[in-house]
Design an enzyme around this catalytic site. Structure first.
Site, PDB file in Angstrom:
ATOM      1  N   ASN B 151      -0.178   2.853  -0.715  1.00 40.13           N
ATOM      2  CA  ASN B 151      -1.045   1.788  -1.235  1.00 40.13           C
ATOM      3  C   ASN B 151      -2.319   2.387  -1.818  1.00 40.13           C
ATOM      4  OD1 ASN B 151       0.492  -0.457  -0.633  1.00 40.13           O
ATOM      5  ND2 ASN B 151      -0.211  -0.513   1.500  1.00 40.13           N
ATOM      6  N   CYS B 173       8.118  -1.937  -0.650  1.00 42.18           N
ATOM      7  CA  CYS B 173       7.236  -2.517   0.355  1.00 42.18           C
ATOM      8  C   CYS B 173       8.059  -3.536   1.137  1.00 42.18           C
ATOM      9  CB  CYS B 173       6.064  -3.195  -0.345  1.00 42.18           C
ATOM     10  SG  CYS B 173       5.084  -4.256   0.713  1.00 42.18           S
ATOM     11  N   HIS B 174       7.803  -3.643   2.425  1.00 39.37           N
ATOM     12  CA  HIS B 174       8.657  -4.518   3.251  1.00 39.37           C
ATOM     13  C   HIS B 174       8.080  -5.911   3.493  1.00 39.37           C
ATOM     14  CE1 HIS B 174       6.529  -2.302   6.719  1.00 39.37           C
ATOM     15  NE2 HIS B 174       5.736  -3.075   6.036  1.00 39.37           N
ATOM     16  N   HIS B 212       1.967  -7.443  -2.472  1.00 36.03           N
ATOM     17  CA  HIS B 212       1.088  -8.039  -1.465  1.00 36.03           C
ATOM     18  C   HIS B 212       0.527  -9.399  -1.883  1.00 36.03           C
ATOM     19  CE1 HIS B 212       0.286  -3.918   0.688  1.00 36.03           C
ATOM     20  NE2 HIS B 212       1.535  -4.323   0.768  1.00 36.03           N
TER      21      HIS B 212
END
Ligand SMILES: [Mg+2]
Ligand SMILES: [Mg+2]
Ligand SMILES: [Mg+2]
Ligand SMILES: [Mg+2]
Lengths: 469, 469, 469, 469
Positions: B151, B173-174, B212
């Site tokens: 990130n 990304c999870h 995000h």
């Protein structure tokens, strides 16, 4: 279009602002002639203007132009070659809410008719009116050129196109002209030309952005690049402010300058010392091309107008609507005096370009100037079809915007949220979705500082006080 | 690519987070084999992981995979088929500045590694490192697939492409997976399936947005449309919060769950009760697909985290970096114990998709999942080439994003300023223009509330404490 | 959508081609059930198919599916979950004009239903029918998925969207599948797998272009990149042709293979030895993914079919419509025999994907396959909104095209004139402008060789013989 | 830029065509002054022009301008304010191959320097020269304005930008001016103004398309819309042709009009009776804005020039290169006579706009005129960045194209293949890929009629005879 018998429809024909400007400019016009149909939701104001206008024409122009108060929009529009739109959405009582209701939450505004909470709420009552105008134009005068002067400029003009995609509409605003005057003063100040010798029209500017948050990324006079001069000017005046430039035209204040009995107050409320403009130049490198009162409203409020004191420290004033209300009374008296012949309207050329553009569209002199039109590619970095302000070329029955290079990324970051808000609020009205309108409101630069329940309370209050339904 | 002798370069190979996850997943993998070159600026950490990894492989996998600590980036990269990048830009001491320096100005952050002041300052020190990585990949492994876990995801991945336009990179990304788990729980809660029966992988979601701040505009399980269920769920839990979903995976906290000695604290600091997500659904109609701590940072701070108390009232915590620092010490001890054999690493499949994607790119099972890649048209309403997160199809040596319908206008208005900030900060670093970086900083949602001189002071302080030059 | 009680409307339900294929595939389907409303302008053909279909279901499927001949389009559509469209615009008598009228001017065609003079004239009579279908779908089944099998595929599908922008339509064609079969044979031929072992479905291809002039720029099987194999294959067979691939499916010929009494003739008329495909690969580097008879029609006629002899020399035949007329008679007899029970329809799975796609849209198995849809960005080098053929991902009530990299410039130069012609002919019909249609006709690859007065004469003749008004 | 000491670099300074035109125009110019560096690969021709130019200046202009033959390109360019490029790629011997080699295959050409086989092969030898020029400009005069007069105009200008993206280049061509003259004649013919009274500069035209296949979709003179007049004009003259318009300027023929000893022949070879232009108007509705000889080359050859006889029947001639060769000898003699003073060059203003544009870029008179520049959005229907011809606004150090409405779909279908061919041939040279060049060649309107082996033979022959390597 027969240039000797033009028909012009003026929606908002009772105006004591742009309508008077137009009259005065027509007093000097002898190349074209015709009739101006004055339509207004207050027919008596239109009737007053008919009398004033015809008297002015009789005196200066041999009556080449006829003014005619017309209570029928259909009749006013049918067969028109041009349509001017200059209306006040609601009245100053609603505008007082637009501008001042948010103050209890710490949100202040200098103008309140374009961006921010004032602009958004004003848009909610303006868009339906412009949809109605667009539908009427489609029905009665689909080939006419429609020239808008009403704020919020961008939203009004965009609404016309969304309602009637074939409309030939554009919006005119004189803020860039004032900046051109300033640039002339910059050169004169530097000794590049005698003071007072540079004409505004001779300053060539490359204009881009959106109305009231417009930018200039290239400016020249004859073979002189103005940017290096402007940089020195800013170095000198950024802190102190510059008081030398001509005062903002009186029209911004709602009347013609010659007639304001209390010019000092007006000047204090409407003019500035250009410090916002110069601060933006120092940080962003381009010349912001609108009055500081407008520019400040498009920036984070913490920068220039967290409150009235900060605004004053930057050399401009948060214009109270109370002044507009008081001034309206003066203007009404003045209109009566003109109508009854107890006072005589003087004929002074305004320096506005409306008439010059109209003549260019008639084939009487090609010109390039700034204008508000849908984005057909002239702002390659903004969404397609949104209304933007750039230069355009005008010729017989033709407007073509000039392709700009787009804004630098950091200015675009300032502009884009306003573009998206403008689109959002239009969508909300077209979809009749008050919640969507609230979401746009809640994203506003100043509103987003409030807790959501305060945003909601403010929105509900402003809607309740200014909207019919 | 020879699937029996793959070469994988792991930049950040001393990681006690993603590197351990990868090891554990490889412990179950028998279809492919090869070597993992562990490169790290702390070679001793890489060496420790080499020992841990090889022990794990020996135990579970017959040594199909070899781990090799390699002090040379050139050597690690040359001839690699895949490159993982999972680094910590700077250390937690710098991160403490990213996250907490702004608090004295009333700006709070929950994560501080993606958006906001923390994300921006972190980007300033990350971008140069990713430029260096991109140049090395271009030189030594131009055909390798590069998978980023670092990130700020969007900025890191975009930097790789701006530096080497031919790179084959994407970011994983999870956060979306966790949202898929939540959607499974939503169905189970409603009785559509027995509790615990729905597998995350079987939830089909249409993903769009940016990392995000990702959104889901369509979700299904088998022939069931999940949206109506989610709506009812939100009606039920929006105020109280939902505590039933599985805790956030431990990896987000910087280690694997089985090993955290103080799970209760960790859970409190990293998990949430989904109230932000549900509030956004009520207002915007789509499912926000990231943890609430991430989502809140992309919204006006007045909404969810004007301060720590407000964040708690919404059911999440502003994670202090002090916890990360303390946790690091525990992990270092644990690594030593694994290395020295005093403790044994368990092999537990992570549920992450990194290995599955890698196999898809080898031709061993086509799949569709969400991923961060340049915008080639999959987000028609965001600028071309910026890195976006959508679904993509993976097959042998091929990724193709799935075209989405774009975001609704009001969500786009929330997302766009972040997109422009991300582009702006990258430009600032590429042009080595600190003033430009400050302009981006000054436009930030939270920073724009500050007077300019406070913005400047904060920026200067954060730069001074976190950047080398 | 209730998967046990689906309603499917089949427009062209009297078809002895795709309708029979669908029946046979449904004979194997037990996961879903429902009713198929057979609508046809020849109600007796629909009635025949009702009997045939129900008999087949009774025998193989326990009557899970009901066929119902329905003389009302409104009734057939209302409440449908899916709509199949497979009609013959006009009849073979009109098609004989499409294909053969131009021969006296030296213009020959191999198929004549997609591109070229035949495709253009066929479009003139098809577009009005598809506008009517789109209007009916809008009125009676606006949420249904509409699956088109009718040619000209691109034009039919695009017409549906232009008439009803909210339609959920796409087009299916099996030409790419045949190419995938060929690629399997290529690998088997090279010894990469035992002959006959590779399943078509396991060949992964990256598809792009327009229907019948579709291209593959990446192909793999498991972890094998097929392109190097294909290159060697072309080196070997480009001159001699390749006869080993399975024959074109029988459906292309207007019936199911098991039932054609004169298979030898049919094979000669419809199959090819892939020499056109291989020649295009040698010059352009990509794999053309349609039958040679289709491909040749999109290229300058001088290349492959200046006349029948040249076509034969390239290993394909100019299919005479007389064969279709004769074959129709055989099929009519066969239909009667099935209806009357004197003959029994065998149930053989077709290898077509229609049913599989339908189930994917029901949430019963996500899949990626090629499909014809409006260009939302999946073909970044072709105009927005035109119908293109690429891969797309199918899931519950959702289609998302996969973004391709666009065609190489020289293939785009071959494709673009057809795209513009397709748009032009649709515009001409929508604007009811026969002159515009003629201009499109006059630009056609083959027509542009004729003097304008010959183009005009041919156009007028073809219109007169095939169009009602 | 100091307008009293400008430095202009003239690449191709030995020209007996545009260089002479420039001299003559400069003879009337007193507002600006400076030096013209004449660079030519034939230094003796530059030296001759130096003498001729300086003599002309001495006589007419008090020597305000200096001509200087300069054998060094570096020296000529360094510090230049403007660069003119007017070169002959190869010589007329190569051009004879461009134009005539294809005749044995039945492909005829009227000009052969822009489109078609001649344009393509000419491009193959021109592009490398323009890459070299662009590199030199980047190195020695990166801020100079570069004005190109060389054909193929579009390809040359595009090459400059592809080699040096920061170049400030544009291309000028007078074909639109000739069409404007014709439109003046149309009005005069109709009695709208006395014969000979309308000045070309006063015809306002909205220009769009690509060089030599340029179109006008709006034309006016004062307040008169010219289109209705043009329609009547075409009704009258479409069959017979119109002979009344002024002859094509002599510069097209390679010399200045006053000096051609055999004007009758020249006129016959270079002028036309506008029948192609009128036929295109009848079919497409817009005014094609180039000479018929150019227009015909962009259309299917069957329409206007299947052979010489057909061309003559349409009122134009296939100009033989032999004339150019013979004319060159005359011009060489004339140059010697001027140089030696045995003959005196007359000063006649050309009506070209090169000098006027140059002055506009110096800030001495804003103007709008047509020009060839990269597509920044002015042609929304053509690919971005390709060079297009539209109007643009010129002011101090600034060009901004005017956004057009794009071409009607059917004209776009005619134009697009040429745009793609132009891009393709540039790519082929930049990638040094002769096979790619052949593919472009094989797609040409006329070449695509040939069997592939004939295309190949023709291409190989033309390359062998005109290219060095
Ligand atoms: Mg204004
Ligand atoms: Mg993440
Ligand atoms: Mg097909
Ligand atoms: Mg030319």
């Amino acid at each position: 279009m027969n240039i000797d018998h033009l028909k012009i429809c003026y929606i908002g024909g009772g105006s004591r602002n742009w309508a008077w400007v137009l009259m005065q400019d027509l007093a000097f016009e002898k190349e074209i002639a015709g009739t101006i149909e004055l339509y207004d939701i207050k027919p008596e104001d239109a009737r007053t203007n008919e009398i004033i206008g015809n008297a002015l024409m009789a005196k200066h122009n041999g009556g080449l132009w006829k003014f005619h108060a017309n209570p029928s929009l259909e009749d006013s529009l049918s067969g028109s070659d041009f349509v001017f739109v200059s209306i006040l959405p609601g009245d100053f009582e609603e505008m007082a809410v637009d501008v001042h209701a948010s103050e209890k939450y710490g949100i202040y505004q200098s103008v309140g008719d374009t961006a921010g909470v004032g602009g958004i709420i004003r848009a909610l009552r303006t868009i339906p009116q412009f949809r109605e105008i667009a539908r009427s134009v489609k029905k009665y005068a689909p080939d006419a050129w429609v020239i808008n002067y009403t704020n919020p400029m961008t939203i009004c003009t965009r609404t016309l196109y969304r309602e009637f995609s074939g409309i030939k509409a554009f919006g005119c605003c004189h803020e860039v002209f004032n900046t051109q005057k300033l640039l002339g003063a910059v050169l004169e100040e530097a000794g590049a030309a005698p003071v007072g010798s540079i004409k505004r029209e001779d300053i060539t500017t490359r204009v881009l952005g959106i109305n009231h948050f417009t930018w200039i990324d290239k400016a020249s006079w004859k073979n002189i690049d103005i940017f290096p001069y402007y940089k020195k000017f800013v170095d000198k005046y950024a802190e102190s402010g510059f008081k030398g430039a001509k005062a903002a035209t009186t029209f911004a204040a709602g009347g013609s300058g010659a007639i304001d009995p209390d010019e000092t107050v007006r000047l204090r409320l409407f003019s500035s010392v250009e410090r916002v403009k110069m601060d933006l130049f120092r940080r962003y490198g381009l010349i912001a091309a609108a009055g500081d009162r407008h520019l400040a409203e498009f920036c984070p409020h913490s920068w220039y107008m967290a409150n009235a004191t900060q605004a004053e420290s930057w050399g401009f004033t948060l214009t109270p609507v109370s002044w507009r209300i008081a001034n309206r009374e003066k203007l009404i008296k003045m209109a009566k005096a003109y109508r009854d012949g107890t006072q005589t309207m003087a004929a002074v050329e305004s320096g506005e370009e409306g008439l010059k553009i109209l003549k260019a569209l008639l084939g009487l002199g090609n010109m390039v100037t700034n204008v508000n039109t849908p984005n057909y590619g002239q702002m390659p970095d903004l969404p397609s079809q949104v209304v933007v302000e750039t230069n355009a070329s005008f010729s017989q029955n033709n407007i073509q915007p000039l392709v700009s290079q787009g804004l630098p990324a950091d200015i675009r970051a300032l502009v884009m949220p306003h573009v998206l808000a403008q689109e959002g609020i239009i969508e909300a009205v077209f979809e009749d979705d008050r919640e969507k309108a609230f979401r746009v409101f809640s994203h506003d630069l100043a509103v987003q500082l409030l807790p959501l329940k305060d945003s909601r309370a403010l929105f509900d209050e402003m809607c309740a006080k200014t909207l019919k339904s």
